[in-house]
Design a protein around this motif. Sequence first.
Motif, PDB file in Angstrom:
ATOM      1  N   PRO A 143      21.749  48.015  41.756  1.00  0.00           N
ATOM      2  CA  PRO A 143      21.295  46.994  40.812  1.00  0.00           C
ATOM      3  C   PRO A 143      21.712  47.298  39.372  1.00  0.00           C
ATOM      4  O   PRO A 143      21.766  48.449  38.954  1.00  0.00           O
ATOM      5  N   ARG A 144      22.017  46.224  38.630  1.00  0.00           N
ATOM      6  CA  ARG A 144      22.322  46.281  37.195  1.00  0.00           C
ATOM      7  C   ARG A 144      23.607  47.044  36.882  1.00  0.00           C
ATOM      8  O   ARG A 144      23.776  47.530  35.757  1.00  0.00           O
ATOM      9  N   LEU A 145      24.507  47.149  37.856  1.00  0.00           N
ATOM     10  CA  LEU A 145      25.738  47.888  37.645  1.00  0.00           C
ATOM     11  C   LEU A 145      26.957  47.062  38.013  1.00  0.00           C
ATOM     12  O   LEU A 145      26.881  46.105  38.798  1.00  0.00           O
ATOM     13  N   ILE A 146      28.090  47.443  37.431  1.00  0.00           N
ATOM     14  CA  ILE A 146      29.394  47.023  37.910  1.00  0.00           C
ATOM     15  C   ILE A 146      30.149  48.287  38.287  1.00  0.00           C
ATOM     16  O   ILE A 146      29.929  49.345  37.699  1.00  0.00           O
ATOM     17  N   GLN A 147      31.023  48.172  39.282  1.00  0.00           N
ATOM     18  CA  GLN A 147      31.715  49.364  39.766  1.00  0.00           C
ATOM     19  C   GLN A 147      33.081  48.965  40.309  1.00  0.00           C
ATOM     20  O   GLN A 147      33.221  47.926  40.966  1.00  0.00           O
ATOM     21  N   TRP A 148      34.094  49.792  40.016  1.00  0.00           N
ATOM     22  CA  TRP A 148      35.440  49.526  40.513  1.00  0.00           C
ATOM     23  C   TRP A 148      35.609  50.097  41.912  1.00  0.00           C
ATOM     24  O   TRP A 148      35.147  51.213  42.212  1.00  0.00           O
ATOM     25  N   SER A 149      36.292  49.341  42.753  1.00  0.00           N
ATOM     26  CA  SER A 149      36.655  49.820  44.078  1.00  0.00           C
ATOM     27  C   SER A 149      37.677  50.946  43.966  1.00  0.00           C
ATOM     28  O   SER A 149      38.195  51.241  42.878  1.00  0.00           O
ATOM     29  N   ASP A 150      37.983  51.573  45.096  1.00  0.00           N
ATOM     30  CA  ASP A 150      39.106  52.497  45.149  1.00  0.00           C
ATOM     31  C   ASP A 150      40.403  51.720  44.903  1.00  0.00           C
ATOM     32  O   ASP A 150      40.459  50.489  45.062  1.00  0.00           O
ATOM     33  N   TRP A 151      41.463  52.439  44.528  1.00  0.00           N
ATOM     34  CA  TRP A 151      42.780  51.825  44.479  1.00  0.00           C
ATOM     35  C   TRP A 151      43.258  51.567  45.915  1.00  0.00           C
ATOM     36  O   TRP A 151      43.180  52.450  46.774  1.00  0.00           O
ATOM     37  N   ILE A 152      43.733  50.348  46.141  1.00  0.00           N
ATOM     38  CA  ILE A 152      44.131  49.926  47.480  1.00  0.00           C
ATOM     39  C   ILE A 152      45.639  49.731  47.529  1.00  0.00           C
ATOM     40  O   ILE A 152      46.218  49.094  46.638  1.00  0.00           O
ATOM     41  N   MET A 164      51.582  55.582  35.025  1.00  0.00           N
ATOM     42  CA  MET A 164      50.818  54.466  35.572  1.00  0.00           C
ATOM     43  C   MET A 164      50.145  53.685  34.449  1.00  0.00           C
ATOM     44  O   MET A 164      49.466  54.282  33.613  1.00  0.00           O
ATOM     45  N   ILE A 165      50.334  52.391  34.429  1.00  0.00           N
ATOM     46  CA  ILE A 165      49.683  51.514  33.464  1.00  0.00           C
ATOM     47  C   ILE A 165      48.747  50.584  34.232  1.00  0.00           C
ATOM     48  O   ILE A 165      49.166  49.909  35.175  1.00  0.00           O
ATOM     49  N   ILE A 166      47.478  50.568  33.835  1.00  0.00           N
ATOM     50  CA  ILE A 166      46.495  49.707  34.491  1.00  0.00           C
ATOM     51  C   ILE A 166      46.421  48.382  33.735  1.00  0.00           C
ATOM     52  O   ILE A 166      46.181  48.358  32.526  1.00  0.00           O
ATOM     53  N   THR A 167      46.645  47.292  34.447  1.00  0.00           N
ATOM     54  CA  THR A 167      46.690  45.967  33.841  1.00  0.00           C
ATOM     55  C   THR A 167      45.687  45.036  34.515  1.00  0.00           C
ATOM     56  O   THR A 167      45.667  44.924  35.748  1.00  0.00           O
ATOM     57  N   THR A 168      44.846  44.404  33.722  1.00  0.00           N
ATOM     58  CA  THR A 168      43.907  43.411  34.249  1.00  0.00           C
ATOM     59  C   THR A 168      44.648  42.094  34.462  1.00  0.00           C
ATOM     60  O   THR A 168      45.184  41.522  33.514  1.00  0.00           O
ATOM     61  N   THR A 169      44.663  41.619  35.693  1.00  0.00           N
ATOM     62  CA  THR A 169      45.390  40.393  36.031  1.00  0.00           C
ATOM     63  C   THR A 169      44.473  39.198  36.225  1.00  0.00           C
ATOM     64  O   THR A 169      44.944  38.070  36.341  1.00  0.00           O
ATOM     65  N   TRP A 170      43.181  39.444  36.273  1.00  0.00           N
ATOM     66  CA  TRP A 170      42.209  38.342  36.378  1.00  0.00           C
ATOM     67  C   TRP A 170      40.851  38.857  35.936  1.00  0.00           C
ATOM     68  O   TRP A 170      40.432  39.950  36.312  1.00  0.00           O
ATOM     69  N   LYS A 171      40.167  38.075  35.108  1.00  0.00           N
ATOM     70  CA  LYS A 171      38.833  38.427  34.641  1.00  0.00           C
ATOM     71  C   LYS A 171      38.038  37.145  34.428  1.00  0.00           C
ATOM     72  O   LYS A 171      38.517  36.210  33.779  1.00  0.00           O
ATOM     73  N   HIS A 172      36.826  37.104  34.995  1.00  0.00           N
ATOM     74  CA  HIS A 172      35.973  35.921  34.837  1.00  0.00           C
ATOM     75  C   HIS A 172      34.546  36.379  34.568  1.00  0.00           C
ATOM     76  O   HIS A 172      34.009  37.227  35.283  1.00  0.00           O
ATOM     77  N   ASN A 173      33.951  35.835  33.519  1.00  0.00           N
ATOM     78  CA  ASN A 173      32.619  36.249  33.099  1.00  0.00           C
ATOM     79  C   ASN A 173      31.563  35.877  34.141  1.00  0.00           C
ATOM     80  O   ASN A 173      31.527  34.740  34.615  1.00  0.00           O
ATOM     81  N   PHE A 174      30.704  36.823  34.502  1.00  0.00           N
ATOM     82  CA  PHE A 174      29.535  36.559  35.331  1.00  0.00           C
ATOM     83  C   PHE A 174      28.321  36.433  34.419  1.00  0.00           C
ATOM     84  O   PHE A 174      28.292  36.978  33.314  1.00  0.00           O
ATOM     85  N   THR A 175      27.305  35.714  34.910  1.00  0.00           N
ATOM     86  CA  THR A 175      26.051  35.623  34.181  1.00  0.00           C
ATOM     87  C   THR A 175      24.904  35.579  35.182  1.00  0.00           C
ATOM     88  O   THR A 175      25.119  35.657  36.402  1.00  0.00           O
ATOM     89  N   ASN A 176      23.673  35.450  34.682  1.00  0.00           N
ATOM     90  CA  ASN A 176      22.473  35.563  35.501  1.00  0.00           C
ATOM     91  C   ASN A 176      21.981  34.195  35.961  1.00  0.00           C
ATOM     92  O   ASN A 176      21.258  33.514  35.235  1.00  0.00           O
ATOM     93  N   TYR A 177      22.364  33.806  37.173  1.00  0.00           N
ATOM     94  CA  TYR A 177      21.878  32.558  37.753  1.00  0.00           C
ATOM     95  C   TYR A 177      20.637  32.867  38.594  1.00  0.00           C
ATOM     96  O   TYR A 177      20.666  32.837  39.821  1.00  0.00           O
ATOM     97  N   ASP A 178      19.528  33.139  37.901  1.00  0.00           N
ATOM     98  CA  ASP A 178      18.316  33.538  38.616  1.00  0.00           C
ATOM     99  C   ASP A 178      17.643  32.381  39.331  1.00  0.00           C
ATOM    100  O   ASP A 178      16.714  32.586  40.122  1.00  0.00           O
ATOM    101  N   ASN A 179      18.119  31.148  39.096  1.00  0.00           N
ATOM    102  CA  ASN A 179      17.551  29.992  39.777  1.00  0.00           C
ATOM    103  C   ASN A 179      18.264  29.677  41.089  1.00  0.00           C
ATOM    104  O   ASN A 179      17.821  28.811  41.848  1.00  0.00           O
ATOM    105  N   LYS A 223      49.602  48.624  44.039  1.00  0.00           N
ATOM    106  CA  LYS A 223      48.252  49.175  43.941  1.00  0.00           C
ATOM    107  C   LYS A 223      47.343  48.157  43.263  1.00  0.00           C
ATOM    108  O   LYS A 223      47.703  47.579  42.224  1.00  0.00           O
ATOM    109  N   ILE A 224      46.141  47.986  43.814  1.00  0.00           N
ATOM    110  CA  ILE A 224      45.211  46.999  43.280  1.00  0.00           C
ATOM    111  C   ILE A 224      43.784  47.521  43.441  1.00  0.00           C
ATOM    112  O   ILE A 224      43.501  48.313  44.350  1.00  0.00           O
ATOM    113  N   ARG A 225      42.897  47.116  42.516  1.00  0.00           N
ATOM    114  CA  ARG A 225      41.481  47.428  42.674  1.00  0.00           C
ATOM    115  C   ARG A 225      40.636  46.285  42.135  1.00  0.00           C
ATOM    116  O   ARG A 225      41.118  45.422  41.380  1.00  0.00           O
TER     117      ARG A 225
END
Length: 358
Positions: free
Chosen positions: A81-90, A1-16, A38-40
């Motif tokens: 809060p303050r975390l990123i987390q991967w979903s299950d494989w779907i 199994m090879i895990i490949t990122t097919t889309w990535k977009h930077n998030f930032t803090n829009y506190d306003n 398979k996707i997550r």
Amino acid sequence: MIITTTWKHNFTNYDNLTEINKAKFQHLKIFQPLATKKIRFQMNNLYDETPLTISHLEIYNSAAHKVYVTLNGKTSFKIEPRLIQWSDWIDVDLPSNTFLSIDITSPKVEIHSVGLTISNDLIKTQINHPQMPKYFFGISAIQVQTEQTYEKIAFFGDSLTNQGNFSAPLAKDLEQNFHIMTGNFGISGNRLLHQGNSTSQWSTSFGEAGFTRFDHMLANFQPNIVIFMEGINDLLHPGTGTPISELPTSNAVITAVHLLKAKCKKHDTTFVPMTITPANGNMNNGVPGWDNKKEQVRLAINRELLKMPHIIDLSTLVSENDHLKSEFDCGDHVHFSNEGGKIVANYIKEQLIRKRMF
């Protein structure tokens, strides 16, 4: 199994932003270049102090075949809060070159961990105006399981990269026609040498200095090539809500760029810098954002950048008498128009091919 990122977009803090999810529902379509079974999904709550509650998250190519995304086997879940987390494989039957529909239902209205795009090429929201900013939450990356590895290109920069008017059509072209995966690591308002420090309501969203966040991108995305375009905000912001004392010398910017190149070398990554485009005529917070001193610093930086290997001289393409040419200008004399961005995207692709980058 090879895990490949097919889309990535930077998030930032829009506190306003206080009502990013006013409807308590978000519909996205995100381009997926690779077929997979398979996707997550990377769930992002990195800049919030309260949990991101997901009531339901459904994906589909057609409304008749919706699939629930789960986390730890549950269709309803929270990202702390303050975390990123991967979903299950779907399990999913996803063909190549498809826009995957994603419906997110959440009771949380005020969300600060947010992505921004203007282009509709890679990610579509319920707003489709070609120059209107589109904010989205929840998902900041997608990975699939594949049978082979793919080359990766990271677009690193500020709003010119983040908005996607050149980076998104170029990314889609690279993914469809050259089977190169891409990630957008642009942050609007970002500077190379300083974090956000402005009287602007958007100051927090400008993020940490590009020089330091570059390390995170290299370690986490591990790109084969970095297309780097940053420095215009280091000149544009001082004196327009940011202390004028933060206006850098050309030597400071050039030194930082060379250090980024050295970081890339350690990771066996090819560094492709681009010259800084002009901003004459721009108004920032009601104040002229540009003057002759800033223009001379820009020109001095570009003269040194042109000595670097793999440099792409974008400034010469889009400039006329130290201004953006009208066909590239969205109207604020800094950012690319939708059509101008497509010209830039094609030019960069031609340069990459000519330099035998892939």
